[in-house]
Motif scaffolding. Structure first.
Motif, PDB file in Angstrom:
ATOM      1  N   ALA A  70      58.632  46.973 -58.691  1.00 45.81           N
ATOM      2  CA  ALA A  70      58.145  45.600 -58.609  1.00 45.81           C
ATOM      3  C   ALA A  70      58.574  44.816 -59.835  1.00 45.81           C
ATOM      4  O   ALA A  70      58.779  45.376 -60.917  1.00 45.81           O
ATOM      5  N   GLU A  71      58.697  43.513 -59.664  1.00 43.97           N
ATOM      6  CA  GLU A  71      59.071  42.593 -60.745  1.00 43.97           C
ATOM      7  C   GLU A  71      58.255  41.322 -60.556  1.00 43.97           C
ATOM      8  O   GLU A  71      58.133  40.822 -59.430  1.00 43.97           O
ATOM      9  N   PHE A  72      57.677  40.796 -61.631  1.00 46.85           N
ATOM     10  CA  PHE A  72      56.846  39.601 -61.574  1.00 46.85           C
ATOM     11  C   PHE A  72      57.255  38.629 -62.675  1.00 46.85           C
ATOM     12  O   PHE A  72      57.827  39.030 -63.691  1.00 46.85           O
ATOM     13  N   VAL A  73      56.915  37.341 -62.500  1.00 48.17           N
ATOM     14  CA  VAL A  73      57.148  36.306 -63.509  1.00 48.17           C
ATOM     15  C   VAL A  73      55.811  35.672 -63.846  1.00 48.17           C
ATOM     16  O   VAL A  73      55.080  35.215 -62.959  1.00 48.17           O
ATOM     17  N   SER A  74      55.479  35.639 -65.135  1.00 51.20           N
ATOM     18  CA  SER A  74      54.275  35.001 -65.635  1.00 51.20           C
ATOM     19  C   SER A  74      54.673  33.949 -66.665  1.00 51.20           C
ATOM     20  O   SER A  74      55.645  34.142 -67.406  1.00 51.20           O
ATOM     21  N   VAL A  75      53.952  32.830 -66.714  1.00 58.51           N
ATOM     22  CA  VAL A  75      54.253  31.748 -67.656  1.00 58.51           C
ATOM     23  C   VAL A  75      52.986  31.333 -68.392  1.00 58.51           C
ATOM     24  O   VAL A  75      51.871  31.614 -67.948  1.00 58.51           O
ATOM     25  N   ALA A  76      53.162  30.644 -69.507  1.00 57.20           N
ATOM     26  CA  ALA A  76      52.050  30.104 -70.293  1.00 57.20           C
ATOM     27  C   ALA A  76      52.580  28.970 -71.155  1.00 57.20           C
ATOM     28  O   ALA A  76      53.783  28.888 -71.429  1.00 57.20           O
ATOM     29  N   LEU A  77      51.677  28.095 -71.583  1.00 53.21           N
ATOM     30  CA  LEU A  77      52.053  27.054 -72.540  1.00 53.21           C
ATOM     31  C   LEU A  77      51.675  27.507 -73.942  1.00 53.21           C
ATOM     32  O   LEU A  77      50.631  28.125 -74.154  1.00 53.21           O
ATOM     33  N   TYR A  78      52.557  27.163 -74.885  1.00 55.98           N
ATOM     34  CA  TYR A  78      52.319  27.438 -76.298  1.00 55.98           C
ATOM     35  C   TYR A  78      52.203  26.105 -77.023  1.00 55.98           C
ATOM     36  O   TYR A  78      53.002  25.198 -76.801  1.00 55.98           O
ATOM     37  N   LYS A  79      51.188  25.983 -77.885  1.00 54.91           N
ATOM     38  CA  LYS A  79      50.992  24.786 -78.708  1.00 54.91           C
ATOM     39  C   LYS A  79      51.345  25.147 -80.140  1.00 54.91           C
ATOM     40  O   LYS A  79      50.770  26.074 -80.713  1.00 54.91           O
ATOM     41  N   ASN A  80      52.327  24.445 -80.693  1.00 55.93           N
ATOM     42  CA  ASN A  80      52.763  24.672 -82.071  1.00 55.93           C
ATOM     43  C   ASN A  80      53.047  26.153 -82.341  1.00 55.93           C
ATOM     44  O   ASN A  80      52.749  26.682 -83.397  1.00 55.93           O
ATOM     45  N   GLY A  81      53.613  26.834 -81.343  1.00 56.39           N
ATOM     46  CA  GLY A  81      54.036  28.217 -81.510  1.00 56.39           C
ATOM     47  C   GLY A  81      53.028  29.287 -81.140  1.00 56.39           C
ATOM     48  O   GLY A  81      53.341  30.471 -81.243  1.00 56.39           O
ATOM     49  N   SER A  82      51.821  28.907 -80.707  1.00 53.16           N
ATOM     50  CA  SER A  82      50.803  29.891 -80.317  1.00 53.16           C
ATOM     51  C   SER A  82      50.339  29.620 -78.895  1.00 53.16           C
ATOM     52  O   SER A  82      50.191  28.454 -78.493  1.00 53.16           O
ATOM     53  N   VAL A  83      50.059  30.688 -78.160  1.00 57.40           N
ATOM     54  CA  VAL A  83      49.648  30.528 -76.772  1.00 57.40           C
ATOM     55  C   VAL A  83      48.361  29.696 -76.677  1.00 57.40           C
ATOM     56  O   VAL A  83      47.458  29.845 -77.499  1.00 57.40           O
ATOM     57  N   VAL A  84      48.303  28.805 -75.694  1.00 53.65           N
ATOM     58  CA  VAL A  84      47.076  28.086 -75.378  1.00 53.65           C
ATOM     59  C   VAL A  84      46.327  28.992 -74.402  1.00 53.65           C
ATOM     60  O   VAL A  84      46.682  29.084 -73.219  1.00 53.65           O
ATOM     61  N   THR A  85      45.325  29.690 -74.905  1.00 53.67           N
ATOM     62  CA  THR A  85      44.591  30.649 -74.097  1.00 53.67           C
ATOM     63  C   THR A  85      44.038  29.967 -72.849  1.00 53.67           C
ATOM     64  O   THR A  85      43.477  28.880 -72.925  1.00 53.67           O
TER      65      THR A  85
END
Length: 158
Positions: A70-85
């Motif tokens: 299996a293969e999946f794609v996950s994304v997230a936004l980072y603010k000033n270089g750190s993940v926005v939890t």
């Protein structure tokens, strides 16, 4: 627009967006290791305060015909270089030999930016190492970040 620019549109800089993009960004890192999607320019916040942020990302995952897994794609936004939890989203997955899938996912959230010039960037990771994974943007599905200013510094979500 290039990968290093950000556009600001609207009256009184109350909207910020990074444009209509066309690209393919292959995810080649280690399992679950987020990497910056450099084809999506950083969204530069033009004024401090409370913002509604929307983002979407189109992912592509596939497995070779001869490989079970299996293969999946996950994304997230980072603010000033750190993940926005809380901005992490699994966009798409492919499970089984010779399979492939594409999907667009994302979310909207309210966030306080303390300073003019704060940046938001799209980061992505692959989950699985036996297939291929990408983040793409074209006429079949766009990847983008958009923000709308809704309140002054010190304002809080209702």
């Amino acid at each position: 627009m290039t990968g290093t620019q950000s556009a600001v549109t609207g009256v009184d800089a109350s909207w910020a967006q990074n444009g209509t993009l066309t690209f393919t960004h292959a995810l080649t890192g280690a399992d679950r290791a987020y990497e910056r999607v450099t084809a999506v320019p950083a969204l530069v916040i033009p004024r401090a305060g409370l913002w509604v942020v929307d983002y979407s990302a189109r992912g592509v995952a596939s497995m070779p015909a001869s490989v079970a897994g299996a293969e999946f794609v996950s994304v997230a936004l980072y603010k000033n270089g750190s993940v926005v939890t809380g901005t992490e989203v699994m966009v798409v997955g492919s499970n089984g030999a010779g399979t492939g899938a594409q999907a667009t996912g994302g979310l909207s959230f309210v966030h306080t930016f303390a300073a003019v010039g704060d940046t938001l960037e799209l980061w992505a990771c692959r989950i699985g190492q036996l297939g291929t994974a990408s983040v793409v943007s074209n006429g079949d599905g766009r990847t983008r970040i958009v923000g709308h200013w809704i309140g002054p510094p010190g304002d809080t979500p209702a």
